[in-house]
Design an enzyme around this catalytic site. Structure first.
Site, PDB file in Angstrom:
ATOM      1  N   GLU A 262       0.875  -1.173   0.000  1.00 41.92           N
ATOM      2  CA  GLU A 262       0.000   0.000   0.000  1.00 41.92           C
ATOM      3  C   GLU A 262       0.914   1.225   0.000  1.00 41.92           C
ATOM      4  O   GLU A 262       1.406   1.645   1.045  1.00 41.92           O
ATOM      5  CB  GLU A 262      -0.916  -0.001   1.236  1.00 41.92           C
ATOM      6  CG  GLU A 262      -1.865  -1.171   1.312  1.00 41.92           C
ATOM      7  CD  GLU A 262      -2.974  -1.126   0.283  1.00 41.92           C
ATOM      8  OE1 GLU A 262      -3.077  -0.099  -0.433  1.00 41.92           O
ATOM      9  OE2 GLU A 262      -3.738  -2.094   0.185  1.00 41.92           O
ATOM     10  N   CYS A 296      -2.672   8.790   2.653  1.00 42.10           N
ATOM     11  CA  CYS A 296      -2.386   8.274   1.311  1.00 42.10           C
ATOM     12  C   CYS A 296      -3.553   8.565   0.375  1.00 42.10           C
ATOM     13  O   CYS A 296      -3.378   8.611  -0.845  1.00 42.10           O
ATOM     14  CB  CYS A 296      -2.079   6.777   1.364  1.00 42.10           C
ATOM     15  SG  CYS A 296      -3.331   5.800   2.207  1.00 42.10           S
TER      16      CYS A 296
END
Length: 505
Positions: A262, A296
């Site tokens: 990720e 993010c």
């Protein structure tokens, strides 16, 4: 501050390696790691970092525990995770405060992060009774075929500072019900949050008479490299920058292990000419300013129809001027500090490149003259998607660009290396379906009339391209933590071969 540390039994100089049975290991060669409060730049506490030798002991314990844990029926494993969720409920306010204290996100976001942990525990408890395989019809008479999923092994989790506890839980809760044990290396920027979670885990494991299911190692780059190269860890789940992810992936691939990555995001919202601007405005501000732009999934690019860009830019400038910036634990604050001085420097460097690329700062971007690492959120008008726009700067900078046709907007949207989260605000069914089709967003997450930030754990979370391709949380992401096995059972007195092959008499 001291009351928070005392609640979680954290002392200055706390050892940073734990085998999951409340035995904390220290080493005479360990170095000290200082946790800094980003709101004022002051020291919260120090941690004695783990060495590679201590890491090895922790992994050995995790491996030994796995050999027993894998044989516990999955619904019983779910009961451990249920207790973890309940313990997190009891500690929600305390842990939320610690997240805000050490990471710098506002208290409401700290509470939200702990709620994510609770939610994933609830999800995993249900999942513990749904680790389904499937049965297939064999071409051979009196044969049965089935597919089953079995525990994978000890799982390594490397997490980032911006979600210092939630990302661990996405992996740990599901891995635990799948029959795996977990070795966690948190970010060195948020070690105290990890210590607090491990203390909670130790209490829960003790209540269930197990140990070594959840394990912690707070270390430097050498520990991260050891994890990536360790064949005892069949899966490494890593969250962080694309640069870090590539390094992890190469080391794990060299031993033919599995990676769940990720990584970076460069998320955009497209605003078409039919969009509800009031609705879009709220989503844009939270997406770009929330967590001081350090998610993010933060909104970093705004692609606006040329007929609306001036009006929307004015609304955003007015909204940004009203953002209360300050201590994340104070009521009313909507934006806290960046994590450290390096983050401030990176933001200023990016803004210098913005100006060199022809961009115009509409609002913000200043460094506030006060203790801590505070900046003002920044709006930038760009005539084109310059290289700096294609780069993820982990700070509250929002680039505003224009388009004429939806095809142009989608092409602009997709023309970056990252592919995590995306959104379109529209009242047009055709535009909505186009954006969600193969013609549209190339991201792992694509939303309509909702922002890029704030995913629920019910859906698989992750992205494509330089975001790494990993998926965590909901859907069938549990399969990453297990290995698939195909079984064929012959209950006939014969031994027919597949494809009708005749071999001998």
């Amino acid at each position: 501050m001291q009351d928070i540390l005392k609640h979680f039994q954290i002392q200055d100089g706390h050892a940073a390696a734990c085998s999951g049975d409340d035995k904390w290991w220290s080493h005479p060669n360990s170095t000290a790691l200082t946790s800094i409060n980003p709101a004022n730049g002051e020291t919260i506490a120090t941690v004695t970092m783990a060495t590679v030798e201590q890491y090895d002991k922790v992994v050995q314990k995790a491996h030994e525990s796995f050999l027993e844990w894998r044989m516990v029926p999955a619904p019983q494993r779910g009961q451990l995770v249920r207790s973890l969720g309940n313990a997190l409920r009891e500690n929600k306010e305390w842990l939320g405060r610690l997240v805000s204290l050490e990471m710098g996100k506002i208290y409401q976001e700290g509470l939200g992060e702990v709620q994510e942990m609770i939610d994933i525990c609830d999800f995993a408890v249900g999942l513990s009774r749904q680790l389904y395989g499937r049965a297939m019809h064999s071409e051979r008479p009196r044969h049965r075929m089935q597919e089953q999923w079995v525990p994978l092994g000890p799982v390594g989790v490397i997490s980032a500072f911006n979600f210092p506890v939630a990302v661990w839980s996405w992996n740990a809760a599901i891995a635990a019900v799948c029959g795996d044990t977990v070795v966690w290396k948190p970010s060195p920027k948020t070690p105290l949050c990890a210590l607090a979670v491990q203390h909670i885990c130790n209490q829960v494991m003790a209540e269930h008479n197990v140990s070594g299911v959840f394990n912690l190692v707070i270390g430097d780059i050498d520990v991260g490299e050891a994890m990536s190269s360790d064949e005892r860890l069949p899966l490494i789940s890593a969250t962080g920058s694309t640069r870090m992810g590539k390094q992890v992936a190469q080391k794990v691939a060299a031993r033919l292990g599995r990676s769940l990555l990720e990584l970076g995001g460069n998320n955009a919202i497209i605003i078409d000419e039919t969009a509800d601007l009031d609705l879009a405005l709220r989503a844009i501000v939270f997406g770009s300013v929330g967590t001081a732009g350090q998610r993010c999934t933060s909104t970093r690019r705004l692609i606006v129809h040329e007929s609306l860009v001036d009006a929307l830019s004015e609304k955003l400038s007015a909204a940004y001027k009203q953002i209360p910036i300050g201590d994340p634990l104070e009521e009313g604050t909507l934006m806290g500090p960046l994590i450290d001085q390096d983050a401030v420097n990176q933001m200023q460097k990016a803004l210098e490149e913005v100006k060199a690329s022809g961009g115009t700062v509409l609002f913000g971007g200043e460094v506030l003259e006060r203790p801590g690492f505070y900046v003002t959120p920044c709006l930038v008008r760009m005539e084109e998607q310059a290289d700096i726009v294609k780069h993820e700067t982990f700070a509250p900078i929002l680039y505003i660009m224009t388009y004429n046709t939806l095809d142009e907007a989608i092409a602009l949207h997709n023309a970056v290396p990252q592919g995590l989260s995306s959104a379109l605000f529209t009242q047009s069914l055709v535009a909505s379906e186009t954006f969600l089709s193969a013609l549209g967003s190339d991201c792992g997450i694509a939303n309509i009339n909702i922002g890029t930030s704030g995913a629920e754990i019910g859906g698989a979370f992750g992205g494509e391209k330089e975001t790494g391709g990993g998926r965590e949380a909901g859907s069938d992401s549990w399969k990453a933590y297990m290995r698939r096995q195909t079984n064929t059972i012959n209950w006939s007195p014969e031994l027919p071969l597949a494809q009708g092959i005749q071999f001998g008499d």
